[in-house]
Design a protein around this motif. Sequence first.
Motif, PDB file in Angstrom:
ATOM      1  N   VAL A  82      -7.807   4.208  -8.076  1.00 27.13           N
ATOM      2  CA  VAL A  82      -7.453   3.596  -6.951  1.00 27.13           C
ATOM      3  C   VAL A  82      -8.353   2.669  -6.561  1.00 27.13           C
ATOM      4  CG1 VAL A  82      -6.799   3.680  -4.348  1.00 27.13           C
ATOM      5  CG2 VAL A  82      -5.653   5.233  -6.187  1.00 27.13           C
ATOM      6  N   TRP A 133       0.893  -1.405   0.073  1.00 27.58           N
ATOM      7  CA  TRP A 133       0.154  -0.015  -0.150  1.00 27.58           C
ATOM      8  C   TRP A 133       0.892   1.186   0.071  1.00 27.58           C
ATOM      9  CZ3 TRP A 133      -4.470   0.604  -1.512  1.00 27.58           C
ATOM     10  CH2 TRP A 133      -5.274   1.885  -1.419  1.00 27.58           C
ATOM     11  N   ARG A 134       1.927   1.420   0.718  1.00 26.47           N
ATOM     12  CA  ARG A 134       2.706   2.645   0.790  1.00 26.47           C
ATOM     13  C   ARG A 134       3.251   2.844  -0.483  1.00 26.47           C
ATOM     14  NH1 ARG A 134       7.875   3.903   2.770  1.00 26.47           N
ATOM     15  NH2 ARG A 134       8.074   5.899   4.082  1.00 26.47           N
ATOM     16  N   MET A 181      -8.795   6.666  -2.817  1.00 30.97           N
ATOM     17  CA  MET A 181      -9.112   5.371  -1.921  1.00 30.97           C
ATOM     18  C   MET A 181     -10.518   5.794  -1.304  1.00 30.97           C
ATOM     19  SD  MET A 181      -8.591   2.182  -1.298  1.00 30.97           S
ATOM     20  CE  MET A 181      -9.568   1.122  -0.215  1.00 30.97           C
ATOM     21  N   TYR A 208       0.830   8.867  -6.866  1.00 28.89           N
ATOM     22  CA  TYR A 208       1.194  10.349  -6.623  1.00 28.89           C
ATOM     23  C   TYR A 208       2.054  10.723  -7.756  1.00 28.89           C
ATOM     24  CZ  TYR A 208       2.465  14.961  -4.513  1.00 28.89           C
ATOM     25  OH  TYR A 208       2.671  16.204  -4.422  1.00 28.89           O
ATOM     26  N   GLY A 254      -3.246   9.677  -2.890  1.00 28.08           N
ATOM     27  CA  GLY A 254      -4.087   8.392  -3.549  1.00 28.08           C
ATOM     28  C   GLY A 254      -4.862   8.073  -2.304  1.00 28.08           C
ATOM     29  N   ASN A 255      -4.761   8.331  -1.034  1.00 24.28           N
ATOM     30  CA  ASN A 255      -5.836   7.814  -0.043  1.00 24.28           C
ATOM     31  C   ASN A 255      -6.982   8.641   0.031  1.00 24.28           C
ATOM     32  OD1 ASN A 255      -4.519   5.659   1.597  1.00 24.28           O
ATOM     33  ND2 ASN A 255      -2.807   6.868   1.995  1.00 24.28           N
ATOM     34  N   TYR A 310       2.659   1.813  -3.342  1.00 25.66           N
ATOM     35  CA  TYR A 310       1.700   1.929  -4.316  1.00 25.66           C
ATOM     36  C   TYR A 310       0.938   3.386  -4.309  1.00 25.66           C
ATOM     37  CZ  TYR A 310      -3.053   1.481  -6.198  1.00 25.66           C
ATOM     38  OH  TYR A 310      -4.359   1.755  -7.003  1.00 25.66           O
ATOM     39  N   ILE A 311       0.598   3.805  -3.245  1.00 23.17           N
ATOM     40  CA  ILE A 311       0.093   5.151  -2.981  1.00 23.17           C
ATOM     41  C   ILE A 311       1.130   6.178  -3.324  1.00 23.17           C
ATOM     42  CG2 ILE A 311      -0.103   6.793  -1.068  1.00 23.17           C
ATOM     43  CD1 ILE A 311      -2.748   5.368  -1.922  1.00 23.17           C
ATOM     44  N   ARG A 312       2.541   6.152  -3.176  1.00 21.68           N
ATOM     45  CA  ARG A 312       3.449   6.981  -3.404  1.00 21.68           C
ATOM     46  C   ARG A 312       3.503   6.913  -4.989  1.00 21.68           C
ATOM     47  NH1 ARG A 312       9.046   6.771  -4.752  1.00 21.68           N
ATOM     48  NH2 ARG A 312      10.015   8.779  -4.280  1.00 21.68           N
TER      49      ARG A 312
END
Length: 509
Positions: free
Chosen positions: A416, A307-308, A407, A315, A402-403, A310-312
């Motif tokens: 996402v 997750w971490r 999300m 971005y 991304g969160n 992927y979120i980066r």
Amino acid sequence: MVSRLVLILGDQLSPGIRALREADKARDIVVMAEVDGEASYVPHHPRKIAFLFAAMRKFAAELEHDGWAVRYTRLDDDGNTGSIAGELVRRAEETGAREVLATEPGEFRLIAALADCPVPVRQLEDDRFLASHAEFDRWAKGRKSLRMEYFYREMRQKTGYLMDKGEPAGGRWNYDSENRKPPPEGIDYSGPMRFTPDDTVEEVLDLVAARFPSNFGSLRPFWFATDRGQARRHLAHWIKRALPKFGDYQDAMLTGERFLYHSFIGLYMNAGLLDPREVCEAAEQAWRDGHAPLNAVEGFIRQVIGWREYIRGIYFHHGPAYLDRNALQHDRPLPPMFWGAATDMRCIAETVGQVRDEGYAHHIQRLMVTGNFALLAGLAPREVHDWYLAAFVDAYDWVMAGNTIGMTQFADGGVVASKPYVSSGNYIAKMSNYCDHCAYSVKTKTGAGACPFNLLYWAFLHRHRDRFEKNPRMAQMYATWDRMAGPKRDAILAEANGFLERMSAGERV
Ligand code: DLZ
Ligand code: SF4
């Protein structure tokens, strides 16, 4: 030879950071600066500012001890120009340096400011992350949807974490289905390790109290780790005491239990005090030693390398315009209850109160309480993003985009998330004990005392019917809505509307 400046930002407190690796200790000068521009671009939680300033001061001292020349600017120093670029210009004039080595910041705003800096800045890619920009772009290229699960499997293979002879340990990639137990009766973990403020921290606390008196959030009691040694003790303590039960109760929420078995590690990793690899290796070792079960360790490692990262990746892959996406055209301003105003909704009061007190709430509180509510109520996604960015101590632009935009708010239109994360009050009732102490009734669907989540849920589906009714994962929800009697549906929509109007008029809801 002329010196170069080496910029170290507040979230780059890693001794192995790229700019330091490329610099020459004998010749180059490290620049670190507490500046109003960074401290005030959103109204950060006071504890976040204090944490970063204290950790920056300690890191600067470590570098000096290690033989680096460091020019450190304190927030209240005379001559502080108030911005990172301003400090680079000032230090360049002082030292005669003509070039800056920097590690690329985690925010487009600051990347652009460095690109425009009158002293040329060489921005080197930050390689503290497992996936480089190019690697993520390669993975994303040609894919219609960017689901984390597939990216995560590649990261597992790349790192070899929880892999046995090329196969996922235990035979499955993902044990999430075992990580959804409702809250237990009691918690046998007293929470993250707490550190008594030393002189450096005390001095920073006084500064932050004086300079940011009205930011949302409690500054004291301050107990965070502020250097790598402490952060590592925190990690070891969590692995020993909480990791074994982290998996089972990962999604649970309990009144008064702010941390449950959560690791509280994002704060330290995102500032550079802990390295994602050391964190994962320690967790994997706990499983291999028989100390923690696979569902806990896999769930944790997935957050870090899946997750971490992927979120980066999301971005940097999508660029600055991602932040302005608003696929559902939501524009309702953030209500005062997000900043601590009184509310009768127990789940919101509990989560926001905890954010005020600690700068922290765990992923389900973020996703299914505040995020879910914001989406159902149609709050402006950018305002929601800025709220998370300000109020959470682990938040940076790359962390939250991304969160929130993706999300929780579905503002990216489904990059996402494959469907909007919305739920009625039932989910919160199942996963928490908040509803037991709420002025609303989660079992009441309309009329006096009906839980607002129940009303807003149907109103959301109705409002966005055109977009979602063909989504196979939502067909069931529309079928249920369509089976309801017409007058009941009308009542729900009218009551949802009334609730939102009262909320936006500033009434207590
Ligand atoms: C978040 C933050 C704050 C509050 N203050 C500073 C600061 O005074 N000096 C600094 O170098 N960095 C600070 N930061 C972290 C930056 O905002 C962060 O590096 C960018 O948002 C990129 O992630
Ligand atoms: Fe939240 Fe509704 Fe439960 Fe109250 S009844 S705590 S508003 S979910």
